[in-house]
Design a protein around this motif. Structure first.
Motif, mmCIF file in Angstrom:
data_model
loop_
_atom_site.group_PDB
_atom_site.id
_atom_site.type_symbol
_atom_site.label_atom_id
_atom_site.label_comp_id
_atom_site.label_asym_id
_atom_site.label_seq_id
_atom_site.Cartn_x
_atom_site.Cartn_y
_atom_site.Cartn_z
ATOM 1 N N UNK A 1 0.850 -1.181 0.000
ATOM 2 C CA UNK A 1 0.000 0.000 0.000
ATOM 3 C C UNK A 1 0.887 1.232 0.000
ATOM 4 N N UNK A 2 0.470 2.239 -0.723
ATOM 5 C CA UNK A 2 1.235 3.479 -0.769
ATOM 6 C C UNK A 2 1.160 4.210 0.558
ATOM 7 N N UNK A 3 2.211 4.935 0.851
ATOM 8 C CA UNK A 3 2.190 5.836 1.992
ATOM 9 C C UNK A 3 1.241 6.976 1.650
ATOM 10 N N UNK A 4 0.438 7.381 2.623
ATOM 11 C CA UNK A 4 -0.586 8.406 2.398
ATOM 12 C C UNK A 4 -0.079 9.781 2.827
ATOM 13 N N UNK A 5 -0.182 10.744 1.924
ATOM 14 C CA UNK A 5 0.265 12.111 2.193
ATOM 15 C C UNK A 5 -0.900 13.068 1.985
ATOM 16 N N UNK A 6 -1.097 13.963 2.957
ATOM 17 C CA UNK A 6 -2.119 14.996 2.842
ATOM 18 C C UNK A 6 -1.430 16.323 2.537
ATOM 19 N N UNK A 7 -1.800 16.925 1.399
ATOM 20 C CA UNK A 7 -1.272 18.227 0.999
ATOM 21 C C UNK A 7 -2.306 19.282 1.387
ATOM 22 N N UNK A 8 -1.929 20.189 2.290
ATOM 23 C CA UNK A 8 -2.837 21.230 2.771
ATOM 24 C C UNK A 8 -2.320 22.570 2.253
ATOM 25 N N UNK A 9 -2.983 23.091 1.214
ATOM 26 C CA UNK A 9 -2.544 24.346 0.589
ATOM 27 C C UNK A 9 -3.744 24.973 -0.100
ATOM 28 N N UNK A 10 -3.886 26.295 0.004
ATOM 29 C CA UNK A 10 -5.032 26.962 -0.613
ATOM 30 C C UNK A 10 -4.844 27.193 -2.108
ATOM 31 N N UNK A 11 -3.642 27.011 -2.640
ATOM 32 C CA UNK A 11 -3.385 27.233 -4.072
ATOM 33 C C UNK A 11 -3.534 25.922 -4.848
ATOM 34 N N UNK A 12 -4.503 25.888 -5.752
ATOM 35 C CA UNK A 12 -4.751 24.681 -6.551
ATOM 36 C C UNK A 12 -3.517 24.277 -7.357
ATOM 37 N N UNK A 13 -2.791 25.256 -7.870
ATOM 38 C CA UNK A 13 -1.607 24.936 -8.683
ATOM 39 C C UNK A 13 -0.530 24.248 -7.833
ATOM 40 N N UNK A 14 -0.366 24.689 -6.604
ATOM 41 C CA UNK A 14 0.620 24.074 -5.712
ATOM 42 C C UNK A 14 0.197 22.655 -5.363
ATOM 43 N N UNK A 15 -1.090 22.472 -5.045
ATOM 44 C CA UNK A 15 -1.577 21.114 -4.731
ATOM 45 C C UNK A 15 -1.352 20.180 -5.912
ATOM 46 N N UNK A 16 -1.658 20.652 -7.125
ATOM 47 C CA UNK A 16 -1.482 19.824 -8.318
ATOM 48 C C UNK A 16 -0.003 19.493 -8.551
ATOM 49 N N UNK A 17 0.869 20.481 -8.354
ATOM 50 C CA UNK A 17 2.309 20.291 -8.511
ATOM 51 C C UNK A 17 2.810 19.206 -7.551
ATOM 52 N N UNK A 18 2.448 19.327 -6.278
ATOM 53 C CA UNK A 18 2.870 18.337 -5.294
ATOM 54 C C UNK A 18 2.267 16.972 -5.597
ATOM 55 N N UNK B 1 -5.878 15.955 -0.763
ATOM 56 C CA UNK B 1 -5.702 17.400 -0.709
ATOM 57 C C UNK B 1 -6.728 18.046 0.213
ATOM 58 N N UNK B 2 -6.311 19.191 0.789
ATOM 59 C CA UNK B 2 -7.213 20.037 1.555
ATOM 60 C C UNK B 2 -6.882 21.479 1.206
ATOM 61 N N UNK B 3 -7.912 22.344 1.140
ATOM 62 C CA UNK B 3 -7.726 23.727 0.682
ATOM 63 C C UNK B 3 -7.421 24.712 1.814
ATOM 64 N N UNK B 4 -7.552 24.264 3.070
ATOM 65 C CA UNK B 4 -7.200 25.117 4.211
ATOM 66 C C UNK B 4 -7.037 24.227 5.440
ATOM 67 N N UNK B 5 -6.610 24.843 6.538
ATOM 68 C CA UNK B 5 -6.348 24.075 7.745
ATOM 69 C C UNK B 5 -7.560 23.385 8.333
ATOM 70 N N UNK B 6 -8.722 23.991 8.191
ATOM 71 C CA UNK B 6 -9.937 23.377 8.736
ATOM 72 C C UNK B 6 -10.258 22.084 7.982
ATOM 73 N N UNK B 7 -10.250 22.155 6.657
ATOM 74 C CA UNK B 7 -10.499 20.946 5.860
ATOM 75 C C UNK B 7 -9.398 19.914 6.118
ATOM 76 N N UNK B 8 -8.168 20.378 6.244
ATOM 77 C CA UNK B 8 -7.056 19.467 6.530
ATOM 78 C C UNK B 8 -7.246 18.731 7.837
#
Length: 126
Positions: A4-21, A34-41
Motif C-alpha cells: 500500500x502506498x504511503x498516504x500524504x495529505x497536501x494542505x494548501x489553498x493554491x490549486x496549482x501548488x496542490x497539483x504540482x505536489x 488534498x485540503x484547501x485550508x487548515x480546517x479541511x485538513x
C-alpha cells in the motif's frame, strides 16, 4: 504497510501548488489527498490516518501553524509534518517547529528536494 502506498495529505489553498505536489508525489508512488485550508485538513486528518502532512503556512480560515497546533493536540497517531512556505526568515521556521512541524521547506521546491524529504520522513511510496 505492505503493497500500500504511503498516504500524504497536501494542505494548501493554491490549486496549482496542490497539483504540482500531487504530480510529483503520485509519480513516486505515494497516495495523495488534498485540503484547501487548515480546517479541511484537520477534518481529513481526523477521519483518515496519514503518513505525512505537507502544510502551507498562509491559508484562509486556519493557517498552517493553527492546523499543526490543533493536529498535535489530538489524541491520534501523529505523523510527521513538513511546513512549506515562501517565508524564509528564521523566526518563521522557529514558529513552524513550535507549532509541530518536523521539517521546513521554502517555496519554490524542486521535485527532487520534495521527494528526498518525503523519503526521509516516511520511506518510499510503494
Amino acid at each position: 504497510m505492505t503493497n500500500l502506498s504511503k498516504r500524504i495529505l497536501v494542505v494548501d489553498d493554491a490549486a496549482t501548488v496542490r497539483m504540482y505536489h500531487r504530480t510529483i508525489l503520485e509519480g513516486a508512488g505515494y497516495a495523495v489527498s488534498e485540503a484547501v485550508n487548515g480546517i479541511e485538513g484537520l477534518e481529513k486528518a481526523l477521519s483518515v490516518p496519514y503518513d505525512l502532512y505537507l502544510v502551507d503556512v498562509n491559508m484562509p480560515k486556519l493557517d498552517g501553524y493553527g492546523f499543526l497546533r490543533a493536529l498535535r493536540a489530538e489524541t491520534i497517531a501523529q505523523a510527521p509534518a513538513v511546513m512549506i512556505s515562501t517565508e524564509s526568515q528564521g523566526r518563521d521556521q522557529t514558529a513552524a517547529f513550535v507549532a509541530g512541524a518536523n521539517y521546513y521547506l521554502i517555496k519554490p521546491i524542486k521535485p527532487q528536494e520534495l521527494l528526498a524529504v518525503c523519503r526521509m520522513l516516511v520511506g518510499a511510496g510503494v
